[in-house]
Design an enzyme around this catalytic site. Sequence first.
Site, PDB file in Angstrom:
ATOM      1  N   HIS A  39       0.720  -1.152  -0.001  1.00 36.31           N
ATOM      2  CA  HIS A  39       0.035   0.044   0.052  1.00 36.31           C
ATOM      3  C   HIS A  39       0.785   1.169  -0.043  1.00 36.31           C
ATOM      4  CE1 HIS A  39      -2.676   2.914   2.354  1.00 36.31           C
ATOM      5  NE2 HIS A  39      -3.285   2.601   1.100  1.00 36.31           N
ATOM      6  N   ARG A  40       0.589   2.219  -1.148  1.00 38.17           N
ATOM      7  CA  ARG A  40       1.328   3.126  -1.269  1.00 38.17           C
ATOM      8  C   ARG A  40       2.911   3.102  -1.318  1.00 38.17           C
ATOM      9  NH1 ARG A  40      -1.708   7.348   3.279  1.00 38.17           N
ATOM     10  NH2 ARG A  40      -3.643   6.465   2.802  1.00 38.17           N
ATOM     11  N   GLU A  66       0.952  -0.411  -4.894  1.00 41.46           N
ATOM     12  CA  GLU A  66      -0.373   0.465  -5.103  1.00 41.46           C
ATOM     13  C   GLU A  66       0.189   1.812  -5.076  1.00 41.46           C
ATOM     14  OE1 GLU A  66      -3.961   2.711  -3.368  1.00 41.46           O
ATOM     15  OE2 GLU A  66      -2.001   2.547  -2.417  1.00 41.46           O
ATOM     16  N   ASP A  68      -0.754   6.160  -5.938  1.00 39.31           N
ATOM     17  CA  ASP A  68      -2.049   7.199  -5.928  1.00 39.31           C
ATOM     18  C   ASP A  68      -1.531   8.337  -6.900  1.00 39.31           C
ATOM     19  OD1 ASP A  68      -3.610   6.296  -3.742  1.00 39.31           O
ATOM     20  OD2 ASP A  68      -1.799   6.629  -2.483  1.00 39.31           O
ATOM     21  N   HIS A  81      -0.443  10.617  -2.347  1.00 36.13           N
ATOM     22  CA  HIS A  81      -1.886  10.533  -1.791  1.00 36.13           C
ATOM     23  C   HIS A  81      -2.732  11.736  -1.463  1.00 36.13           C
ATOM     24  CE1 HIS A  81      -4.896   9.461   1.318  1.00 36.13           C
ATOM     25  NE2 HIS A  81      -4.951   8.419   0.723  1.00 36.13           N
ATOM     26  N   GLU A 140      -4.254   4.027  -8.546  1.00 32.79           N
ATOM     27  CA  GLU A 140      -5.424   4.543  -8.044  1.00 32.79           C
ATOM     28  C   GLU A 140      -5.552   6.028  -8.629  1.00 32.79           C
ATOM     29  OE1 GLU A 140      -6.111   4.711  -3.555  1.00 32.79           O
ATOM     30  OE2 GLU A 140      -7.985   6.045  -4.013  1.00 32.79           O
ATOM     31  N   LYS A 142      -6.901   9.343  -7.859  1.00 29.88           N
ATOM     32  CA  LYS A 142      -7.499  10.126  -6.528  1.00 29.88           C
ATOM     33  C   LYS A 142      -8.172  11.422  -7.036  1.00 29.88           C
ATOM     34  CE  LYS A 142      -6.189   8.637  -2.553  1.00 29.88           C
ATOM     35  NZ  LYS A 142      -7.081   7.953  -2.022  1.00 29.88           N
ATOM     36  N   ASP A 265       0.194  -2.094   4.321  1.00 26.07           N
ATOM     37  CA  ASP A 265       1.444  -1.214   4.520  1.00 26.07           C
ATOM     38  C   ASP A 265       2.819  -2.093   5.063  1.00 26.07           C
ATOM     39  OD1 ASP A 265      -0.114   1.087   4.411  1.00 26.07           O
ATOM     40  OD2 ASP A 265       0.254   1.643   6.438  1.00 26.07           O
TER      41      ASP A 265
HETATM   42  O1  G3P Z   1      -5.804   0.619  -2.231  1.00 28.89           O
HETATM   43  C1  G3P Z   1      -6.861   0.876  -1.268  1.00 28.89           C
HETATM   44  C2  G3P Z   1      -6.627   2.327  -0.536  1.00 28.89           C
HETATM   45  O2  G3P Z   1      -5.231   3.009  -1.009  1.00 28.89           O
HETATM   46  C3  G3P Z   1      -7.434   3.179  -0.376  1.00 28.89           C
HETATM   47  O3  G3P Z   1      -7.347   4.107   0.399  1.00 28.89           O
HETATM   48  O4  G3P Z   1      -6.797   6.422   1.356  1.00 28.89           O
HETATM   49  O5  G3P Z   1      -5.186   4.643   1.126  1.00 28.89           O
HETATM   50  O6  G3P Z   1      -5.478   5.746  -0.822  1.00 28.89           O
HETATM   51  P1  G3P Z   1      -6.140   5.421   0.607  1.00 28.89           P
HETATM   52 CA    CA Z   2      -4.600   4.474  -2.452  1.00 28.50          CA
END
Ligand code: G3P
Ligand code: CA
Length: 276
Positions: A39-40, A66, A68, A81, A140, A142, A265
């Site tokens: 994640h990120r 992942e 953003d 993000h 993703e 955003k 994470d």
């Molecule tokens: O991949 C899902 C997750 O990233 C969505 O929430 O706020 O971390 O971008 P956020």
């Molecule tokens: Ca995300």
Amino acid sequence: MNVKKMTAASLLSMGLIGSLFTTATFAYEASDQVETVAHRGAAGYAPENTMAAFQKGVDMKADYIEIDVQQTKDGELVVIHDVTLDRTTNGTGYVKDHTLEEIRQLDAGSYFAPEFAGEKVPTFEEVLDEFRGKTGILIELKATYYYPGIEQKVTEALKERNMHLPNNEKIIVQSFEFESMKKMDELLPTVPVGVLTGRATDLSEEKLNEFATYAEYVNPSKSLVNSSLVNEVHERDMGIMAWTVRKKEEVQPLLDAGVDGIITDYPDYPPAHKAE
Ligand code: G3P
Ligand code: CA
């Protein structure tokens, strides 16, 4: 028409095989493999959405990173993000109000730890070029309401690299903005798209039926996931990936529920296979 959900036979009968370079269905297929998504990047170990965090995810053998994606004042795609610069950089104000040159001068690492000082806000294309083929990329989009036309720019960046071709790379595009994902499905019919939600009201039978007309994944907050939801999603030939795991004990209930991916994470947490 959702080409991704058509079988090879139906594509052949329509004479589309040649133009799509595909022989397989794009519908979700059941597997005991659970994808681990950093994640990120591996945001528990390095400053989120930086090259250092993405490399960490690769080092930890995540199946996907992942990222953003947002857009600068001069129309360039960057990976960050928040819609503002304040939390993760030494800048202030909205991403959309700064040029790429201004944003590239910022420090996106020091907020996390001094050893990451000098990390930059990456461009979308930089991430594609560095990590394609090394891991999957869960893209993703955003706050697309701030960035009209961002879907077209993402499409062009993927097409320039032939990353839109079926089965060519592990690429998924997802968003909380459903209309944006409908648009992505039209622009890139061979790339899987996902809808993100943190709202139980988005997971009614009616909403799931609607998602199934253009999406391949429904990716909810982990708090909304149970085996009945997983079955409902699978029955509609979609996959389900849950976010965001930040504690080891959060993993097993998601595996028990039968999710296809864990967005975390800490990509060294989840085991690679679902529970028996
Ligand atoms: O991949 C899902 C997750 O990233 C969505 O929430 O706020 O971390 O971008 P956020
Ligand atoms: Ca995300």
